[in-house]
Each structure stands twice: as structure tokens, then as C-alpha cells.
Scaffold this active site. Structure first.
Site, short mmCIF file in Angstrom:
data_model
loop_
_atom_site.label_atom_id
_atom_site.label_comp_id
_atom_site.label_asym_id
_atom_site.label_seq_id
_atom_site.Cartn_x
_atom_site.Cartn_y
_atom_site.Cartn_z
N ASP A 3 1.61 10.61 -3.97
CA ASP A 3 0.33 9.93 -3.75
C ASP A 3 0.51 8.44 -3.47
O ASP A 3 1.49 7.84 -3.90
CB ASP A 3 -0.60 10.11 -4.97
CG ASP A 3 0.03 9.60 -6.25
OD1 ASP A 3 1.26 9.78 -6.42
OD2 ASP A 3 -0.68 9.02 -7.08
N GLU A 4 -0.45 7.93 -2.75
CA GLU A 4 -0.68 6.49 -2.62
C GLU A 4 0.53 5.69 -2.16
O GLU A 4 0.78 4.59 -2.63
CB GLU A 4 -1.19 5.94 -3.96
CG GLU A 4 -2.56 6.51 -4.30
CD GLU A 4 -3.15 5.95 -5.58
OE1 GLU A 4 -4.35 5.70 -5.60
OE2 GLU A 4 -2.42 5.79 -6.57
N ASP B 26 5.63 6.56 -13.54
CA ASP B 26 4.75 5.82 -12.64
C ASP B 26 5.30 4.41 -12.55
O ASP B 26 6.38 4.11 -13.07
CB ASP B 26 3.29 5.85 -13.15
CG ASP B 26 2.31 5.85 -11.99
OD1 ASP B 26 2.36 4.90 -11.19
OD2 ASP B 26 1.50 6.79 -11.86
N HIS C 100 4.81 4.72 -6.42
CA HIS C 100 4.65 4.62 -7.89
C HIS C 100 6.00 4.52 -8.61
O HIS C 100 6.15 5.06 -9.71
CB HIS C 100 3.86 5.83 -8.41
CG HIS C 100 2.41 5.77 -8.04
ND1 HIS C 100 1.48 5.04 -8.73
CD2 HIS C 100 1.72 6.34 -7.01
CE1 HIS C 100 0.28 5.17 -8.16
NE2 HIS C 100 0.41 5.95 -7.11
#
Ligand code: ACM
Length: 641
Positions: free
Chosen positions: A450-451, A316, A386
């Protein structure tokens, strides 16, 4: 930090006209010497909103990087021993709602450049009562006196008056049967070091024999237990045999540790098989590092609850934790966080640099340990977002023409995504995948997705050119282009894509063989199923175990997905969201343990248990057999980390 020479108190207070309020910090000099000419840094998930002009009273805001903040006191300030310096911080991007929402760590940088520790603890609340943490679980009620978690699909049992001393294999048991007893017996011993061993491999006085059988008509994870003079354990395969033995060990453990409540069956039958094939637990080892022994213990706890997928979130923004021999810098530069390191302290890090990663030998040992317990390890490297740690370790993966702080992730990391327009990105990932497929036998490789922030790559001339050349539409067109290439790279290595729900954005990937995790909200799962993806339900509102369990200020935890009491986690029915024709797309459910707040073991145990057991039961037990008060009675017998 018993002997820290400085302490930082942090309080949150409401402010008229600003629902996000402000922090009031007080630094106390507990040393023997005057303190001057210093800077103060702290880490806090409740961040200053530095997109607006910071207004700090009695301090100057110097810089922020994600959760890292640094300030300096007014010129000439000297703190004599016992003196304190108070300052305020605003605007904040959200209010502090719980005692864990403020500073998690702090340190001072002195005028000679040394960094010294500062003790910091719970956030205080000003201006309104800080409600005490409530009792989270009811006493519970075991209407049937048997300690089984998850509860079986079908159980009709009569209680006996006393539990056998130990269970042993009947004559004719095969070496595999005996090995299975040894596996579950040693699992029991690791989890309960003072517990009375449920199994012996030789005949036991006052014990009871287990007669092993197989039944091809049962699915591999199914088992049947018939209690009488002997116990007959019939299974559909090795996993079912393990699950039957685990049920026996649980029954004995309950009957011995709480004999007033739980008994061992004298007669009757259990016929059992799981509700879902995917019974997962995820662990984020990037935000906090968990030593290999802790990972193994979590896998043991999973096996005890018949969870069968360990989703290992290995990378991450905060750190890349998987040794990759082709890129050693990933686990040197890419894990170290410290005041003078390329990556600044985050989420509890202070004056001392911290690191931590899993060697490939660690990984092999963990995967083998899990496999022996019928737990599959699905590794995740979280790309393209990330990726701060990756980019800190491998600067060549950035577009040199892209402005340095041109977008920020929701966690506040600037420019944190791998660039789909840089060919070296794919060379890098190809080598990473080559090593991962040697380490992880799972046919799924989780690639995150994600994100990615809405304007990611829009200031990268290389990404702009790729958009033009390929006719791609903005950030998510680029993301889909990237993901499709990754899907192909995985297919070339015999692997399929797992990812978070946003993998479907901007055109997504080929749904055939792709499994996505619906985390943002339950409705997303249905949308994914309509698009043809297989779905695992991990909605934050029920299954994120970092979420706070009560609204009281003194209850610790995160709250962006709401408040998630254990009863909600237990009773939530993920499949209830799906129309009949899409139900078969739902492969199962999964707990997610995100580690931003997880600074110590007590914290882990308080948030993960008993909710992990609630998810294990949701994953295994048919809806009509779920019983909240029974769960509440049995859950305290479950092991913790
Ligand atoms: C996630 O919680 N960002 C998957």
C-alpha cells in the site's frame, strides 16, 4: 505524567483564507527554575506543511520528520516559573477536526542536551464551539431474549425460566468433546474473570448435559444445537463444535448477567454456519506496541465473536516488530524511537526512547494460542513502502546515489520504500520469508503493497536503469516488477500473496491464488474482482476502527476516511457493491485497527467496541437476520481489551 514540570497546551483555530487553520501552542513552565536556551519537539498527525514556507509567529521552525516537529523560541526568551511562551504554527496540511488531531506528545531539549518530558493533552478548539461527544449507541431492544453475537443463521428458541448451574458432557462424550469444553471454558474464564463458569467436566446438580454428535453433511464451521432435557450439539467439525459451545457460553453469560433481558433456552433449535469464510481482524502493532498478552486477549475476543483470521501488521515506517534471527538490527535499531536514536519520536513518543518487539518464542505462543481457537494468523510485513524502520536498520538497502528526500509517503516519511533495483533487497526478504514460514503456518503471507508514493524511486539511478533494462513504466511498473518477484519467492516457499489493493497497480501480480484487501473505497473491491483477484472487503469508510464515530470535535479518532458511526459499520453490506457474477470472489470482511491514535487501552476500547462486534456479525450473520437494535442490546455484554 502527573508531575511533569512543563505543560504544552495545543489549540487549533480557523484562519481567514486558509481552511486548514493553524495551531496555537502554549508552553507553561511549572518547574521551580527559569527555563531558557531550549528547543521544543512535539508529535502531531496534523502536520506543518513544510513544502511551503512555514510561518510561525514567535517561534522558529527547525525540522520535521513525519509527525515529529521541532521549534525554538525567540532568542533570549526566559520563562520564569509560572510563565508561558505562546507561538503559532502554519500552514497545516489539513484542519484539526477532533480533539485527538493535535499534539500527542512533547519534550524539551535543554541547553545541556538533556531531554525532559512535557505533559500534553487534548487539542482545544478556538473560534467555534467544540461540540461534546454524543452517546454513540441506542439502548437496544432484544425482541428475542437470547444473547448471541454474532446472531445465528437460524434460531427458533423458547426461553426457560432458569439457567442451568453449568453444562457438562453427557455419558459417551469423547476426549475431544471434553477438551473442546475445556478450551471454551478457559476462554470464558480469561475473558470474564468473575463470570460463573458455563462448563463443568463432571455431572452438576441442577446442570444440563450436552450430548455431542457429528454430521458429515455440515460444513466444518457449522453446528446445530437442540435444546430439551439434554442439549444436543451436532457439528460439522472441530471449529463448528467450538462455535456451538461458544454459543452456549454466550447464552448462559447473558442469562446470568442480565436475567431481566436474557434467558437460557428451554427448547428449540439453532442451526448455524458462517456467511463468510474470511472473518478477519487486523492489528497494527507498529505504530504502537501491544505486549504479547494484549495480542492474545484480542485473539480471545475474536474467538468469542467467531472471527477466524488475525491479520498481524508487524512492520511499518514506525517500527519492525518481528524478531528475525538473520537481522537482529531490525528489532534493535528498527524499533527504537527517541530523541537521540536514528528514528525520531512519533505518535505519542516523548523524551524517553521506546521500543518493543515480538520474539520468535512470543510469535510461536501467539500462533499456537490462536490455532487452538480456530483463528488463523496471517502475518504482514509491509513492503516495498512503509519501510522507514527497515531502512534505518539496514542502510545497505538504499541506493547511495538517490537524493535523501526525493519523495515522501502520504504519512510524510521521506524515501521510505525498499528499492526493487537492489539485489540485496531480495536477499534480505528471502531470509525474512525463510524465518516467517517456519513461524506462521498460514498459506498466505501478507506483503502490504500500500501507499507507495507516486514518484517513489524516480531519483534512484539504479531504479532508473532497471526501468530501462526491463521496459518498466515508472513507479508502479517497478512496484509490479518487485511484487512479481516476491510472489515467486513466496511460491518457492509454498506460500501465496495477500496484500492491500494497490498490489494490483502497474500490472499487479498473477491473480491466481492472490487475495487482496479493498481498503481505499468499496468500488476498489469490484475492480479487483474484475481483474481476477480474490477480495476481502476492509473499506476505511466502514471497517477502519480508528475512524471517528461522530463528527463532534470532542469525539476522538481519525477522520480521513470520514465518520464511521457504529450503526454504519453494522448495517454496511460489503457484498452489495458486487455484481452477481463477481460475488463469489468476495471471500469476506475484515476490521482494521490502525494504531496511530491508540495511545492507551481506554482509547482502544472506545473505538474498537462495539464496532468489532458489528463486523463479526456482518461476517457471520445472513443479511436478513441482522438487526441493529438487537445488536445494540447484546453488544454491551461483549468483553473488551
Ligand atoms: C492502508 O490503510 N494503508 C492499507
Amino acid at each position: 505524567m502527573a508531575n511533569a514540570e512543563y505543560r504544552l497546551e495545543n489549540a487549533w483555530e480557523p484562519v481567514d483564507g486558509d481552511p486548514c487553520g493553524r495551531f496555537v501552542f502554549t508552553l507553561i513552565n511549572l518547574s521551580d527554575a527559569p527555563l531558557s536556551g531550549f528547543k521544543l519537539a512535539y508529535t502531531s498527525l496534523t502536520r506543518i506543511k513544510d513544502s511551503e514556507e512555514p510561518h510561525c509567529e514567535n517561534a522558529t521552525f527547525l525540522r520535521r520528520n513525519a509527525n515529529f516537529h521541532q521549534y525554538e523560541p525567540p532568542a533570549g526568551l526566559t520563562l520564569q516559573p509560572g510563565d508561558s511562551w505562546q507561538f503559532t504554527v502554519a500552514p497545516l496540511w489539513r484542519p484539526a477536526r477532533h480533539r485527538t488531531d493535535g499534539a500527542k506528545s512533547a519534550y524539551l531539549t535543554l541547553s545541556d542536551g538533556r531531554h525532559v518530558p512535557v505533559a500534553v493533552d487534548d487539542t482545544l478548539l478556538s473560534g467555534r464551539p467544540a461540540e461534546p461527544a454524543p452517546v454513540l449507541m441506542p439502548a437496544g431492544e432484544a425482541k428475542q431474549p437470547f444473547s448471541l453475537l454474532p446472531w445465528p443463521a437460524d434460531a427458533a428458541l423458547e426461553a426457560g425460566d432458569k439457567a442451568p448451574v453449568a453444562l457438562y458432557p453427557a455419558d459417551g462424550a469423547s476426549v475431544d468433546d471434553r477438551r473442546a469444553m475445556q478450551v471454551v471454558g478457559s476462554l470464558y474464564r480469561r475473558l470474564f474473570q468473575i463470570g460463573q463458569q458455563p462448563f463443568a467436566l463432571a455431572t452438576v446438580h441442577d446442570g444440563q448435559a450436552i450430548r455431542f454428535a457429528t454430521d458429515d453433511t455440515l460444513v466444518g464451521e457449522a453446528y446445530r444445537l437442540e435444546f430439551g432435557d439434554e442439549i444436543t450439539l451436532t457439528s460439522g467439525g472441530p471449529a463448528g463444535c467450538q462455535y456451538g459451545l461458544t454459543a452456549l457460553a454466550q447464552l448462559l453469560h447473558g442469562a446470568r448477567t442480565q436475567p431481566g433481558t436474557f434467558k437460557f433456552p428451554a427448547s428449540g433449535t439453532i442451526s448455524d454456519q458462517p456467511r463468510y469464510g474470511w472473518r478477519g481482524c487486523h492489528l497494527d502493532v507498529s505504530r504502537q506496541f501491544y505486549p504479547a498478552a494484549d495480542v492474545i486477549r484480542l485473539i480471545d475476543i475474536m474467538a468469542w465473536m467467531r472471527l477466524n483470521i488475525f491479520h498481524w501488521h508487524l512492520t511499518d515506517d514506525e517500527a519492525w516488530r518481528l524478531e528475525i534471527k538473520a537481522y537482529p538490527q531490525l528489532t534493535t535499531t528498527g524499533v527504537l524511537r527517541g530523541p537521540d536514536e536514528p528514528m525520531l519520536p512519533q505518535l505519542g513518543n516523548g523524551a524517553e526512547p521506546v521500543g518493543g518487539f515480538y520474539s520468535q518464542d512470543d510469535v510461536k505462543a501467539i500462533v499456537a494460542h490462536a490455532g487452538a481457537l480456530h483463528v488463523e494468523v496471517v502475518p504482514e510485513i509491509d513492503i516495498p513502502g512503509h519501510s522507514t524502520a527497515t531502512l534505518a536498520a539496514l542502510a545497505d538497502l538504499t541506493d547511495g546515489q538517490e537524493a535523501p528526500d526525493s519523495y515522501r509517503s502520504v504519512q510524510g516519511f521521506p524515501n521510505n520504500a525498499l528499492n526493487p533495483a537492489i539485489e540485496e533487497t531480495y536477499t534480505f526478504l528471502g531470509k525474512v520469508f525463510d524465518e516467517m514460514v517456519e513461524l506462521f503456518p498460514s498459506k498466505l503471507l501478507h506483503i502490504g503493497g500500500d501507499e507507495v508514493a507516486a514518484n517513489t524511486w524516480m531519483a534512484s539511478p539504479l531504479a532508473r536503469k532497471l526501468m530501462e533494462d526491463e521496459g518498466l513504466d515508472g513507479t508502479f511498473g517497478l512496484q509490479s516488477h518487485f511484487m512479481k518477484r516476491i510472489q515467486k519467492m513466496l511460491a518457492e516457499r509454498g506460500r501465496q500473496v495477500a496484500g492491500w489493493d494497490e498490489v494490483s497497480h502497474g500490472g499487479g501480480v498473477d491473480p491466481e491464488g492472490t487475495l487482496l484487501m479493498a481498503w481505499q473505497k468499496p468500488e476498489v473491491g469490484v475492480e479487483l474482482a474484475k481483474l481476477g483477484y480474490d477480495v476481502v472487503m476492509t473499506p476505511g469508510q466502514a471497517y477502519y476502527l480508528d475512524m471517528v464515530q461522530d463528527e463532534a470535535f470532542q469525539e476522538p479518532g481519525a477522520s480521513w476516511a470520514g465518520t464511521v458511526p457504529p450503526k454504519h459499520t453494522y448495517t454496511y453490506e460489503a457484498v452489495g457493491e458486487f455484481p452477481e457474477e463477481l460475488k463469489s470472489r468476495m471471500r469476506g470482511v475484515q476490521a482494521c485497527i490502525w494504531s496511530e491514535h491508540f495511545l492507551n487501552r481506554d482509547y482502544f476500547n472506545h473505538l474498537v467496541f462495539p464496532r468489532l462486534g458489528a463486523i463479526a456479525e456482518a461476517a457471520w450473520t445472513p443479511k436478513d437476520n441482522k438487526d441493529w437494535l438487537r445488536f445494540a442490546a447484546i453488544a454491551p455484554l461483549m468483553p473488551k481489551l
